[in-house]
Design a protein around this motif. Sequence first.
Motif, PDB file in Angstrom:
ATOM      1  N   TRP A  54       0.850  -1.187   0.000  1.00  0.00           N
ATOM      2  CA  TRP A  54       0.000   0.000   0.000  1.00  0.00           C
ATOM      3  C   TRP A  54       0.886   1.236   0.000  1.00  0.00           C
ATOM      4  O   TRP A  54       1.667   1.457   0.916  1.00  0.00           O
ATOM      5  CB  TRP A  54      -0.894   0.031   1.235  1.00  0.00           C
ATOM      6  N   GLU A  55       0.786   2.045  -1.035  1.00  0.00           N
ATOM      7  CA  GLU A  55       1.543   3.296  -1.136  1.00  0.00           C
ATOM      8  C   GLU A  55       0.652   4.366  -1.755  1.00  0.00           C
ATOM      9  O   GLU A  55      -0.028   4.110  -2.751  1.00  0.00           O
ATOM     10  CB  GLU A  55       2.775   3.144  -2.036  1.00  0.00           C
ATOM     11  N   GLU A  56       0.678   5.540  -1.165  1.00  0.00           N
ATOM     12  CA  GLU A  56       0.007   6.682  -1.782  1.00  0.00           C
ATOM     13  C   GLU A  56       0.858   7.917  -1.522  1.00  0.00           C
ATOM     14  O   GLU A  56       1.219   8.198  -0.376  1.00  0.00           O
ATOM     15  CB  GLU A  56      -1.400   6.878  -1.206  1.00  0.00           C
ATOM     16  N   LYS A  57       1.173   8.629  -2.589  1.00  0.00           N
ATOM     17  CA  LYS A  57       2.045   9.798  -2.468  1.00  0.00           C
ATOM     18  C   LYS A  57       1.361  11.006  -3.094  1.00  0.00           C
ATOM     19  O   LYS A  57       1.005  10.989  -4.271  1.00  0.00           O
ATOM     20  CB  LYS A  57       3.382   9.535  -3.170  1.00  0.00           C
ATOM     21  N   LEU A  58       1.190  12.053  -2.290  1.00  0.00           N
ATOM     22  CA  LEU A  58       0.601  13.315  -2.746  1.00  0.00           C
ATOM     23  C   LEU A  58       1.643  14.408  -2.600  1.00  0.00           C
ATOM     24  O   LEU A  58       2.212  14.598  -1.525  1.00  0.00           O
ATOM     25  CB  LEU A  58      -0.634  13.650  -1.909  1.00  0.00           C
TER      26      LEU A  58
END
Length: 301
Positions: A42-46
């Motif tokens: 799980w990865e999320e980059k903003l």
Amino acid sequence: MDKPLEHTLDRALRGDQNILSGFGFERMTTVTPEIVPGTCAWEEKLTVRADGHVSLFTRRSITEASSEIIGHFESSQDKDALLDLIRLVKESPFDRQPRVRIDPGDVSVRLRFVIGGAWYEHYTSPKDPRAMDAIGPLLQELDRLGAEARHRPVMALELRLEMPDEVKPGENMLPVNLTFANPGREGFWVTHPGSLDAAQPSEHCRLLYGRQPEIEENITPLPMEIVTADLKRTKKDDPPLIWIPAEAEVRYQFVAKLNLRDPGTYLARAAFSSYSGEDIVGGQPRLRGCVFSNEVRIRVF
């Protein structure tokens, strides 16, 4: 946050372009441990830059949501939105929050920004609601920016499922159609479902299904028991990768053996997961991660 850094943020809020021009903010959400070296499941980059450019990358839905698209998204914000973000950064009580211990398997949120030659980093986790509430206004604004970026895909993967909606009880070998769609403006490669390494838990293309509990008044139903069924391609000479052009889709036919012995209504969705390889292959982008399809209902009678 030290006083010199707060002073620098004040200068940016007063419109000092020398300070503003180098501002950058990043929120990185992950769940450890790494599934392959350098990549978490799980990865999320903003990220938000001083010119108003907003970039969102998500490798897998943090909430495991059906029909959620993964990939790269971009949007643009005006100067007022940028200053609002800087104001929320300055007002966030990072140093007065309780420390959160983040263990393997926990959701980790890293907030990091750079401005005026200095940078600041802060870690938190939803496991401690108090810590999240303390910087709630900042997190809400970041959620807004991320949601707006999602409406503008650059290269993104959507999975759509079609299969029979009525079958007889028993073990059924059912046809399954999967559509790999890219609503973005750039094409990319993904691993072909027929080339996934079945020996790796992170590499699979399968159906997740279960019998929907019957709702009875004043009785809490048991959780739905989820069963998996591998999706099998009928062809054996598939290439290892699929090219999904911009604003296009690729459709494949599979078969799956489902155990539907008890009459009732079943819910099913497909999952495509591929983390092996790299994000660039031969100079072209390759999308790695896990995506879930829409849910379908199957009536067994």
